[in-house]
Structures are given as C-alpha cells and as structure tokens.
Design an enzyme around this catalytic site. Structure first.
Site, short mmCIF file in Angstrom:
data_model
loop_
_atom_site.label_atom_id
_atom_site.label_comp_id
_atom_site.label_asym_id
_atom_site.label_seq_id
_atom_site.Cartn_x
_atom_site.Cartn_y
_atom_site.Cartn_z
N ASP A 24 0.83 -1.21 0.00
CA ASP A 24 0.00 0.00 0.00
C ASP A 24 0.86 1.26 0.00
OD1 ASP A 24 -2.27 1.52 0.05
OD2 ASP A 24 -2.78 1.12 2.14
N ASN A 26 1.45 3.39 -2.91
CA ASN A 26 2.07 3.82 -4.17
C ASN A 26 1.59 5.21 -4.58
OD1 ASN A 26 3.20 1.30 -4.29
ND2 ASN A 26 1.85 0.52 -5.90
N HIS A 41 3.05 3.32 -8.91
CA HIS A 41 2.89 1.88 -9.18
C HIS A 41 4.14 1.33 -9.87
CE1 HIS A 41 -1.12 2.13 -7.76
NE2 HIS A 41 -1.61 2.78 -8.78
N LEU A 135 10.96 -20.51 -4.38
CA LEU A 135 9.88 -19.67 -3.84
C LEU A 135 8.59 -19.80 -4.65
CD1 LEU A 135 8.98 -17.24 -1.95
CD2 LEU A 135 9.69 -15.76 -3.84
C1 FPP Z 1 -1.50 0.20 -3.44
O1 FPP Z 1 -1.12 1.55 -3.49
C2 FPP Z 1 -1.04 -0.57 -4.59
C3 FPP Z 1 -1.84 -1.12 -5.56
C4 FPP Z 1 -3.32 -1.02 -5.59
C5 FPP Z 1 -1.26 -1.86 -6.70
C6 FPP Z 1 -0.02 -2.67 -6.42
C7 FPP Z 1 0.63 -2.96 -7.71
C8 FPP Z 1 1.97 -2.93 -7.95
C9 FPP Z 1 2.99 -2.71 -6.91
C10 FPP Z 1 2.47 -3.11 -9.33
C11 FPP Z 1 2.06 -4.34 -10.09
C12 FPP Z 1 2.31 -5.61 -9.39
C13 FPP Z 1 2.99 -6.68 -9.83
C14 FPP Z 1 2.93 -7.92 -9.03
C15 FPP Z 1 3.77 -6.68 -11.05
P1 FPP Z 1 -2.27 2.63 -3.60
O2 FPP Z 1 -2.48 2.95 -5.02
O3 FPP Z 1 -3.48 2.14 -2.87
O4 FPP Z 1 -1.62 3.85 -2.83
P2 FPP Z 1 -2.37 4.96 -1.97
O5 FPP Z 1 -3.08 4.26 -0.86
O6 FPP Z 1 -1.25 5.81 -1.49
O7 FPP Z 1 -3.30 5.67 -2.91
#
Ligand code: FPP
Length: 250
Positions: A24, A26, A41, A135
């Site tokens: 969480d 990004n 992301h 893994l």
């Molecule tokens: C949460 O941050 C993250 C996500 C909803 C997406 C996670 C995806 C990746 C890290 C990239 C793709 C994954 C792989 C396995 C290749 P948020 O957007 O909820 O952040 P915020 O809460 O700060 O808005």
C-alpha cells in the site's frame, strides 16, 4: 528476576513459511514527488522485485502479494488500465528471471475478469515456471476474501446437494480446501505498508492466527532491510494459538 530478550538479528532457523503482503501507498508516494499515481505503481514494481528476491534468499516458501483487489476495479479507468498494462509488461520482462531464480508463479482471485492479454501473460508465466521448486510467488489479482468465501460456500453447497458431502462433514479442512489457496499453508505473517491498519478484505480465513505487522513505509520505499525488520519483529512474537505462555515454552 525476569529478563525479556529482544532479538535484533534474523534467526535463519525461524523463517515463516508463508508471508503475505498488502502493498500500500504507491499513490501517496507519487503524490509526494509531485508525480501521477501511476509513477508510484511503477516504482512499486521495483519493490516487488526486491521482496521476491529477499524472500528467496531467506528461504520463505510462499510469498503472497495483494496486487489488485476486487474493489480496485472502482478506481478511475485510466489507473485500472495502467495497472493491468504494468502487470503484463512486468510479467513479460521478468519471466526469465523468475525462471532462473527457480520461482514458481501462482495466482489467486477472479482471474477470468482480467483483460485477455493479462490472462495470456499469466498463463504463460505459470506454465514456464510450473516445474520450479524454489519460492512460490502467489499474486492476488481481482481478489477479495469475501468473493473467495462466497465461491467456496457455493461449491460446498453444490457438493452437499449432489450427495458428495454431508453437512456434518463440513469442517476447517473442507473449507480450506475450497478456497483459492488450497494446498498453501496459512501465512504466519502479514505485512502492510503505508501505516494503514486494516486487513481490507484480504485472506480473511487464512489470516485467523497470523501475526500482523504494520509499517509506515510506503510500498515504493519498502526494501530488503524493511522486510528483514518485519521478520525480526515476527520472530520476537510469542505465538500462542489461544493457549497460555507456559504451554508454549515447555
Ligand atoms: C496500493 O497503493 C497498490 C496497488 C493497488 C497496486 C499494487 C501494484 C503494484 C505494486 C504493481 C504491479 C504488481 C505486480 C505484481 C507486477 P495505492 O495505489 O493504494 O496507494 P495509496 O493508498 O497511497 O493511494
């Protein structure tokens, strides 16, 4: 006198078999840099690579990453598309590296609801890595625990209706075996980044006895040292499973 000994180094003999991570923060990380959410992301993918590498290095058997939740479909279409594209391009770029590192890819969630190119890329990556023995990397995609439990209940009800199962036979094992994590041990540890202290519809059944670890670090900032810190914290916990301390420390 009673001393509490707090371990500061990682004990290689007490590594959890299964670690689950809610990645969480990004979006917030990107905002802090004055960049669009998608930039966060993209940076998040680097953290995914580090986490996968680290998990392999310390001998974690299963690493489950919450990459896209059922609720994430409600984000702006532009962001959903970008996340799907990122998944396709990352898988494509990483298949060989996963294979070289003996990583076996699995997915949980409503994979059929993903765009076709995503499904194709996932199937290819799963096939390519199917015989690997290191893994197990489990990607939760279009996943929510309530969705998974509803699917399990429907399947169990059908088996009862078809006389393949009696109501009295329904137990913990029967339910576990109808979840998408069938055959995967429950996580001993759940990590969530970005300071939010919620489970957010992730692995509700499987997390029943898991240790929960929350860190304020945002996912793009989460590195191997942070992962190690989470494991050390886990190793300092006393897991009682409803029993008392003296029963555990016999
Ligand atoms: C949460 O941050 C993250 C996500 C909803 C997406 C996670 C995806 C990746 C890290 C990239 C793709 C994954 C792989 C396995 C290749 P948020 O957007 O909820 O952040 P915020 O809460 O700060 O808005």
């Amino acid at each position: 006198m009673h001393f509490i000994i707090f371990k500061v180094n990682l004990d290689k003999n007490n590594i959890p078999k299964h670690v689950a991570i809610i990645m969480d923060g990004n979006g917030r990380w990107a905002k802090r840099q004055g960049k669009p959410r998608v930039y966060g992301h993209k940076k998040g993918v680097d953290s995914v690579k580090k986490a996968v590498e680290y998990a392999g290095e310390v001998g974690i058997e299963y690493l489950t990453l919450y990459a896209f939740s059922t609720e994430n479909w409600n984000r702006p279409q532009e962001e959903v598309n970008a996340l799907m594209q990122l998944l396709v391009s990352t898988l494509n770029a990483q298949i060989e590296s996963l294979n070289e590192n003996n990583v076996k890819l699995h997915t949980i969630g409503d994979i059929g609801s993903l765009p076709e190119d995503c499904i194709r890329e996932l199937n290819e990556a799963k096939q390519t890595t199917a015989n690997n023995t290191g893994l197990n990397l489990v990607l939760a995609l279009s996943y929510s625990a309530k969705w998974e439990i509803i699917e399990a209940v429907k399947q169990i009800a059908k088996e009862v209706k078809d006389d393949q199962l009696t109501i009295d036979e329904i137990n913990d094992t029967v339910i576990s075996n109808h979840l998408s994590t069938k055959g995967i041990p429950d996580p001993e540890l759940l990590i969530r980044t970005s300071g939010e202290m919620r489970i957010s519809n992730f692995l509700l059944w499987q997390l029943a006895y898991s240790e929960l670890y929350f860190t304020p670090k945002l996912w793009p900032e989460f590195d191997k040292a942070d992962f190690e810190q989470a494991l050390i914290d886990y190793q300092n916990r006393e897991r009682r499973f409803g029993m008392i301390s003296e029963q555990i420390n016999k």
